[in-house]
Design an enzyme around this catalytic site. Structure first.
Site, PDB file in Angstrom:
ATOM      1  N   ARG A  16       0.846  -1.192   0.000  1.00  0.00           N
ATOM      2  CA  ARG A  16       0.000   0.000   0.000  1.00  0.00           C
ATOM      3  C   ARG A  16       0.889   1.253   0.000  1.00  0.00           C
ATOM      4  NH1 ARG A  16      -5.119   1.699  -1.058  1.00  0.00           N
ATOM      5  NH2 ARG A  16      -6.129   2.814   0.652  1.00  0.00           N
TER       6      ARG A  16
ATOM      7  N   THR B 218      -9.833   0.502  -9.222  1.00  0.00           N
ATOM      8  CA  THR B 218      -8.824  -0.395  -8.673  1.00  0.00           C
ATOM      9  C   THR B 218      -8.868  -1.573  -9.611  1.00  0.00           C
ATOM     10  OG1 THR B 218      -9.201   0.472  -6.458  1.00  0.00           O
ATOM     11  CG2 THR B 218      -8.434  -1.790  -6.564  1.00  0.00           C
TER      12      THR B 218
ATOM     13  N   SER C 186      -7.688   1.023   3.512  1.00  0.00           N
ATOM     14  CA  SER C 186      -8.172   0.523   2.225  1.00  0.00           C
ATOM     15  C   SER C 186      -9.406  -0.346   2.429  1.00  0.00           C
ATOM     16  CB  SER C 186      -7.052  -0.309   1.584  1.00  0.00           C
ATOM     17  OG  SER C 186      -7.526  -0.976   0.449  1.00  0.00           O
ATOM     18  N   SER C 187     -10.097  -0.623   1.319  1.00  0.00           N
ATOM     19  CA  SER C 187     -11.196  -1.594   1.356  1.00  0.00           C
ATOM     20  C   SER C 187     -10.848  -2.827   0.527  1.00  0.00           C
ATOM     21  CB  SER C 187     -12.475  -0.980   0.783  1.00  0.00           C
ATOM     22  OG  SER C 187     -12.877   0.120   1.537  1.00  0.00           O
TER      23      SER C 187
ATOM     24  N   GLY D 293     -13.576  -1.375  -6.781  1.00  0.00           N
ATOM     25  CA  GLY D 293     -14.891  -0.812  -6.448  1.00  0.00           C
ATOM     26  C   GLY D 293     -14.919   0.022  -5.184  1.00  0.00           C
ATOM     27  N   GLY D 294     -13.749   0.493  -4.713  1.00  0.00           N
ATOM     28  CA  GLY D 294     -13.736   1.365  -3.533  1.00  0.00           C
ATOM     29  C   GLY D 294     -14.434   0.695  -2.362  1.00  0.00           C
TER      30      GLY D 294
HETATM   31  N1  GLY Z   1      -8.386   2.955  -3.091  1.00  0.00           N
HETATM   32  C1  GLY Z   1      -9.403   2.046  -2.825  1.00  0.00           C
HETATM   33  C2  GLY Z   1      -9.121   1.237  -1.614  1.00  0.00           C
HETATM   34  O1  GLY Z   1      -7.979   0.997  -1.306  1.00  0.00           O
HETATM   35  O2  GLY Z   1     -10.019   0.843  -0.938  1.00  0.00           O
END
Ligand code: GLY
Length: 564
Positions: free
Chosen positions: A101, A375, A446-447, A467-468
């Site tokens: 990340r 993503t 993050s998700s 998909g965030g």
């Molecule tokens: N940028 C989307 C996530 O990491 O959840």
């Protein structure tokens, strides 16, 4: 007369049979292969991965090659300027997770997106040079390779070099996508180094990315040093200076990806191996599955509204927990075992009413017993039994819209995944607080939910999606579609999706997901709906009982399964 009646009843019977079979759709089946498979967001990247597997590379080799290929052919999310997570189950059933990340630059600070009155400056965390975290993708690929790779490194990067240098033909959708991105690139990039701008693209045009090809060659020949020092690092630092950004040579030099313990949980007789903090994704799906274990769910027409109601109520509670408790564990003590304890989950669901929606305003984070939308995801299984789930991101589509002049790649806008001000929603509408505040060196929450499932100790499924904030709930739904609703992989991926997340207090659904009965049953319980475009692009692989593999490539995009 009797004979006429008989004939009529026969006709009615035939009619009934025909209308029933017309109504009952054949289940869709994805690509089936004997030994190995890659499912990714782009056919060329899937082909690259499959070719690596064919020449004897393992799933980790293939994943690295797919990652670099996506940086070329799928630049809105595939990247070298972003970051992500690997979840790996090796052939000996050892589990690994790698956190690559992005990190907050050393000069970042809590109030960097606020004006003198403490108000959020719109879009400052989303577009332009200040929106980027320190990229982790290249270090992540090198770390994964050093521990688990088998082919020579150069062979894994070369296909991406070729794609960037020789170019590839754009589809009509891709051409339109680049044309839509022109304005942002012109606004936020200093020059026009990747030929995305400056012309109107059309189907069949060949996209050559010469600067990116040179950067990839540096990475091919020098591994980590090809990105974090030397010409590439100098290009990044110069780009930051030109655009008022804060990533420095020191940030790049200090960046390190980190092997972490994967998050492991059980649901019935399945083991779930997924990503822990700094992703919230693994915690969310394990909280939801842990809660759901107490309930019977079904996708029969009559029972389906109860499932969507239950799912929404679980989502409201876990996303409230996300806002309060989830963050980078190196900076904030995320109470992982408390959040997953059966007692906590039970307690959390005491207010659940099967007949009524709970208002989000009445939901706060749980009382602990002891104490972002573009993503991309790909899944790989090799013939030896190694499995890789990788989700990687620039955050929003085309990231910060800053292209590093001289190096030809797009930088992420991951800083928006921090909580830039308590109570201010990020671009995916999710809230955050103290736990996820900006700190130098910290990773933004993050998700992303790269996940591997085992059944009876054997590899069962590899799954993940972009998909965030909808990532964990899309992964959850696909797992439930397979485990509880007996769908195959492709069918589970194709099935329409719903999403809810505490705030805003709505159930969003894809076109075609809702029917009258479902809507009226859920409305009667107090739910409110919003229709939206596709939710997620799940790329997954299921190991079938006979040992073959079924790919689930999401038809919402150009996603493709390849293998042998
Ligand atoms: N940028 C989307 C996530 O990491 O959840």
């Amino acid at each position: 007369m009797n004979c006429l009646l008989k004939k009529l009843s026969l006709l009615v019977l035939i009619g009934l049979i025909l209308s029933c079979s017309a109504e009952k759709e054949e289940p869709v089946i994805g690509l089936i292969t004997e030994k190995a498979m890659v499912v990714s967001a782009h056919p060329l990247a899937s082909e690259v991965g499959s070719a690596i597997l064919k020449k004897g590379g393992n799933a980790i080799d293939a994943a690295i090659a797919v990652h670099f290929a996506l940086a070329v052919v799928y630049p809105e999310a595939g990247n070298i300027g972003g970051g992500g997570f690997f979840v790996i189950r090796d052939k000996d059933a050892n589990y690994h997770s790698l956190d690559f990340r992005e990190r907050g630059p050393l000069n970042s600070h809590q109030d960097m997106y606020l004006d003198e009155n403490g108000e959020v400056i719109e879009r400052k965390s989303i577009k332009g040079h200040l929106a980027s975290g320190v990229p982790g993708a290249v270090d992540g690929m090198v770390k994964a390779f050093d521990k688990l790779g088998s082919l020579p490194w150069t062979e894994l990067v070369q296909p991406a070099v070729d794609l960037a240098e020789n170019g590839f033909e754009l589809t009509a959708d891709e051409a339109a996508k680049f044309n839509r991105a022109v304005e942002n690139f012109q606004t936020y990039s200093s020059i026009d180094p990747v030929q995305f701008t400056g012309k109107t693209w059309k189907e069949g045009d060949v996209l050559v990315q010469s600067q990116l090809a040179e950067t990839l060659k540096l990475i091919r020949d020098n591994m980590r040093e090809g990105f974090y020092s030397g010409p590439t690092a100098a290009f990044i630092a110069a780009e930051m200076e030109r655009g008022g950004g804060i990533i420095t040579l020191e940030d790049l030099e200090k960046y390190e990806s980190t092997w972490r313990e994967p998050l492991i949980g059980n649901y019935k007789d399945y083991k779930i191996i997924t990503m822990g903090p700094p992703s919230s994704g693994g915690l969310i799906i394990l909280q939801m599955l842990g809660t759901m274990e107490e309930y019977q769910v079904s996708n029969d027409k009559g029972k389906y509204p109860d499932y969507i109601h239950l799912k929404t109520e679980m989502e409201r509670r876990v996303y409230a927990d996300r806002a309060a408790y989830m963050a980078d564990m190196d900076y904030y003590p995320v109470p992982v075992s408390d959040l997953l304890s059966k007692e906590y989950l039970k307690d959390r669901f005491l207010t659940f009413d099967p007949e009524r929606a709970t208002s989000s305003a009445s939901i706060q984070e749980g009382k602990l017993l002891s104490m972002s939308e573009e993503t991309t995801h790909f899944s790989v299984i090799d013939s030896m039994g190694n499995a890789v789930a990788c989700t990687t991101t620039l955050n929003g589509g085309m990231g910060s819209s800053v292209v590093v002049d001289g190096a030809g790649f797009i930088l992420n806008n991951e800083m928006d995944d921090f909580s830039i001000k308590p109570g201010h929603p990020n671009m995916f509408g999710v809230l955050g607080g103290e736990a996820n505040k900006i700190e130098p060196g910290k990773r933004m929450l993050s998700s992303m939910t790269p996940t591997i499932l085992e059944k009876g100790g054997e590899l069962f499924m590899v799954v993940g999606t972009p998909g965030g904030s909808t990532i964990p709930t899309s992964v959850f739904q696909v797992i439930v579609n397979v485990i509880e609703f007996d769908m195959g992989m492709q069918e589970a991926v194709n099935a329409k999706r719903f999403h809810s997340q505490w705030q805003p207090e709505v159930i969003s659904y894809e076109e075609g997901a809702m029917d009258e009965r479902l809507q009226s049953t859920l409305e009667a319980k107090g739910h409110v709906f919003v229709e939206r475009g596709g939710i997620g692009r799940v790329d997954a692989i299921l190991k079938l009982p006979d040992g073959t593999l079924e790919g689930g490539a999401d038809p919402r995009g150009m996603d493709t399964a390849a293998g042998f």
